[in-house]
Scaffold this active site. Sequence first.
Site, PDB file in Angstrom:
ATOM      1  N   LYS A  82       0.843  -1.200   0.000  1.00 32.61           N
ATOM      2  CA  LYS A  82       0.000   0.000   0.000  1.00 32.61           C
ATOM      3  C   LYS A  82       0.884   1.259   0.000  1.00 32.61           C
ATOM      4  O   LYS A  82       2.091   1.176   0.250  1.00 32.61           O
ATOM      5  CB  LYS A  82      -0.909  -0.048   1.230  1.00 32.61           C
ATOM      6  CG  LYS A  82      -1.890  -1.233   1.231  1.00 32.61           C
ATOM      7  CD  LYS A  82      -2.766  -1.225   2.494  1.00 32.61           C
ATOM      8  CE  LYS A  82      -3.794  -2.341   2.475  1.00 32.61           C
ATOM      9  NZ  LYS A  82      -4.676  -2.307   3.676  1.00 32.61           N
ATOM     10  N   TYR A  98     -12.428  -4.045  -3.425  1.00 33.28           N
ATOM     11  CA  TYR A  98     -12.959  -4.441  -2.120  1.00 33.28           C
ATOM     12  C   TYR A  98     -14.388  -4.968  -2.183  1.00 33.28           C
ATOM     13  O   TYR A  98     -14.876  -5.526  -1.203  1.00 33.28           O
ATOM     14  CB  TYR A  98     -12.837  -3.292  -1.107  1.00 33.28           C
ATOM     15  CG  TYR A  98     -11.420  -3.192  -0.561  1.00 33.28           C
ATOM     16  CD1 TYR A  98     -10.916  -4.154   0.307  1.00 33.28           C
ATOM     17  CD2 TYR A  98     -10.571  -2.150  -0.929  1.00 33.28           C
ATOM     18  CE1 TYR A  98      -9.619  -4.088   0.798  1.00 33.28           C
ATOM     19  CE2 TYR A  98      -9.266  -2.071  -0.451  1.00 33.28           C
ATOM     20  CZ  TYR A  98      -8.802  -3.045   0.420  1.00 33.28           C
ATOM     21  OH  TYR A  98      -7.513  -2.974   0.901  1.00 33.28           O
ATOM     22  N   ASN A 136      -1.772  -0.273   7.341  1.00 32.48           N
ATOM     23  CA  ASN A 136      -1.160  -1.556   7.705  1.00 32.48           C
ATOM     24  C   ASN A 136      -0.267  -2.125   6.597  1.00 32.48           C
ATOM     25  O   ASN A 136      -0.032  -3.322   6.526  1.00 32.48           O
ATOM     26  CB  ASN A 136      -2.231  -2.561   8.147  1.00 32.48           C
ATOM     27  CG  ASN A 136      -3.339  -2.725   7.119  1.00 32.48           C
ATOM     28  OD1 ASN A 136      -3.195  -2.293   5.977  1.00 32.48           O
ATOM     29  ND2 ASN A 136      -4.423  -3.345   7.516  1.00 32.48           N
ATOM     30  N   HIS A 170      -1.897  -5.283   1.512  1.00 32.43           N
ATOM     31  CA  HIS A 170      -3.130  -6.054   1.312  1.00 32.43           C
ATOM     32  C   HIS A 170      -2.737  -7.451   0.873  1.00 32.43           C
ATOM     33  O   HIS A 170      -1.819  -7.609   0.061  1.00 32.43           O
ATOM     34  CB  HIS A 170      -4.025  -5.436   0.227  1.00 32.43           C
ATOM     35  CG  HIS A 170      -5.030  -6.429  -0.288  1.00 32.43           C
ATOM     36  ND1 HIS A 170      -6.203  -6.679   0.386  1.00 32.43           N
ATOM     37  CD2 HIS A 170      -5.001  -7.280  -1.338  1.00 32.43           C
ATOM     38  CE1 HIS A 170      -6.868  -7.643  -0.266  1.00 32.43           C
ATOM     39  NE2 HIS A 170      -6.159  -8.022  -1.318  1.00 32.43           N
ATOM     40  N   GLU A 191      -9.171 -11.186  -7.585  1.00 30.50           N
ATOM     41  CA  GLU A 191      -8.304 -10.009  -7.473  1.00 30.50           C
ATOM     42  C   GLU A 191      -7.214 -10.013  -8.549  1.00 30.50           C
ATOM     43  O   GLU A 191      -6.926  -8.973  -9.145  1.00 30.50           O
ATOM     44  CB  GLU A 191      -7.679  -9.958  -6.066  1.00 30.50           C
ATOM     45  CG  GLU A 191      -8.725  -9.669  -4.987  1.00 30.50           C
ATOM     46  CD  GLU A 191      -8.183  -9.697  -3.574  1.00 30.50           C
ATOM     47  OE1 GLU A 191      -8.944  -9.372  -2.656  1.00 30.50           O
ATOM     48  OE2 GLU A 191      -7.010 -10.050  -3.366  1.00 30.50           O
TER      49      GLU A 191
HETATM   50  P1  ADP Z   1      -7.452  -7.173   5.669  1.00 34.28           P
HETATM   51  O1  ADP Z   1      -6.672  -6.165   4.852  1.00 34.28           O
HETATM   52  O2  ADP Z   1      -6.679  -7.601   6.891  1.00 34.28           O
HETATM   53  O3  ADP Z   1      -7.973  -8.332   4.853  1.00 34.28           O
HETATM   54  P2  ADP Z   1     -10.169  -6.105   5.658  1.00 34.28           P
HETATM   55  O4  ADP Z   1     -10.376  -6.806   4.350  1.00 34.28           O
HETATM   56  O5  ADP Z   1     -11.168  -6.366   6.748  1.00 34.28           O
HETATM   57  O6  ADP Z   1      -8.716  -6.389   6.254  1.00 34.28           O
HETATM   58  O7  ADP Z   1     -10.148  -4.526   5.434  1.00 34.28           O
HETATM   59  C1  ADP Z   1      -9.469  -3.963   4.344  1.00 34.28           C
HETATM   60  C2  ADP Z   1      -8.642  -2.774   4.815  1.00 34.28           C
HETATM   61  O8  ADP Z   1      -9.525  -1.741   5.267  1.00 34.28           O
HETATM   62  C3  ADP Z   1      -7.722  -3.051   5.999  1.00 34.28           C
HETATM   63  O9  ADP Z   1      -6.497  -3.630   5.627  1.00 34.28           O
HETATM   64  C4  ADP Z   1      -7.571  -1.665   6.596  1.00 34.28           C
HETATM   65  O10 ADP Z   1      -6.623  -0.883   5.872  1.00 34.28           O
HETATM   66  C5  ADP Z   1      -8.962  -1.060   6.373  1.00 34.28           C
HETATM   67  N1  ADP Z   1      -9.874  -1.261   7.525  1.00 34.28           N
HETATM   68  C6  ADP Z   1     -10.595  -2.369   7.815  1.00 34.28           C
HETATM   69  N2  ADP Z   1     -11.363  -2.197   8.916  1.00 34.28           N
HETATM   70  C7  ADP Z   1     -11.121  -0.928   9.321  1.00 34.28           C
HETATM   71  C8  ADP Z   1     -11.623  -0.125  10.412  1.00 34.28           C
HETATM   72  N3  ADP Z   1     -12.500  -0.595  11.276  1.00 34.28           N
HETATM   73  N4  ADP Z   1     -11.143   1.141  10.534  1.00 34.28           N
HETATM   74  C9  ADP Z   1     -10.264   1.634   9.657  1.00 34.28           C
HETATM   75  N5  ADP Z   1      -9.765   0.946   8.604  1.00 34.28           N
HETATM   76  C10 ADP Z   1     -10.174  -0.328   8.439  1.00 34.28           C
HETATM   77 MG    MG Z   2      -9.458  -8.409   3.347  1.00 41.29          MG
END
Ligand code: ADP
Ligand code: MG
Length: 201
Positions: A14, A54, A156, A159, A170
């Site tokens: 990212k 997403y 974080n 992805h 994807e």
């Molecule tokens: P992951 O990336 O671990 O698969 P998700 O698919 O649930 O997580 O969410 C996609 C991305 O959206 C996350 O990596 C994070 O950057 C963001 N995100 C998810 N939930 C939240 C939240 N509650 N608050 C802020 N950002 C979030």
């Molecule tokens: Mg995810």
Amino acid sequence: MPHIKDERTFVIIKPDGIQRTLIGEIMGRYERIGLKLVGLKLLVTTPEQIEKHYTLDPNWLRVTGEKTIKNYRDKGLTPPSDDPYVITKRILKNLMVYMTSGPVLVMVWEGAHAVKIVRKITGGTEPLSSDVGTIRGDFVLDSYQISDIDGRSIRNLVHASGSPEEAEKEIALWFKQEELIGYKLLQEQILYDVNMDGIME
Ligand code: ADP
Ligand code: MG
């Protein structure tokens, strides 16, 4: 049927991962475990592409909302809403800003259990609670709490696809077939060959 060692997963470094100059560190972790890089592009993406990405999984809106609500409740906090869809609508809006703020590196990694292995190395969504030793646990300190204060996405770094089905969709969204390269790595003989043939002279 494709062989289990041909499983593929999709990864994005990212914009914060690029800005933190962690490309080599992150890719090195996927590489050193034995996965094979089969596709790679540096690009600046669009809000439309991020929304598509997403919402490829029709369950993502509900599941991510529910995961967020659970995380708040587990910490004894009140979630911003009881409706998972209200929560994800905001998360998605913030992701469209975050993910288009600078270049990203998109890639496809191949190998046995590629999806699970990459998720394990990457760590859980929230850096504060993701395990030490994972990318998200080792290189960044963000949390639901601090990202909420400023109404932004959790930063974080990476992805990674959540399941082989998600990975397939994807990969098709981000790569053309001809951009993925089928080739052998010499180490595959050690990783997968039945008898580890060809070592002794
Ligand atoms: P992951 O990336 O671990 O698969 P998700 O698919 O649930 O997580 O969410 C996609 C991305 O959206 C996350 O990596 C994070 O950057 C963001 N995100 C998810 N939930 C939240 C939240 N509650 N608050 C802020 N950002 C979030
Ligand atoms: Mg995810």
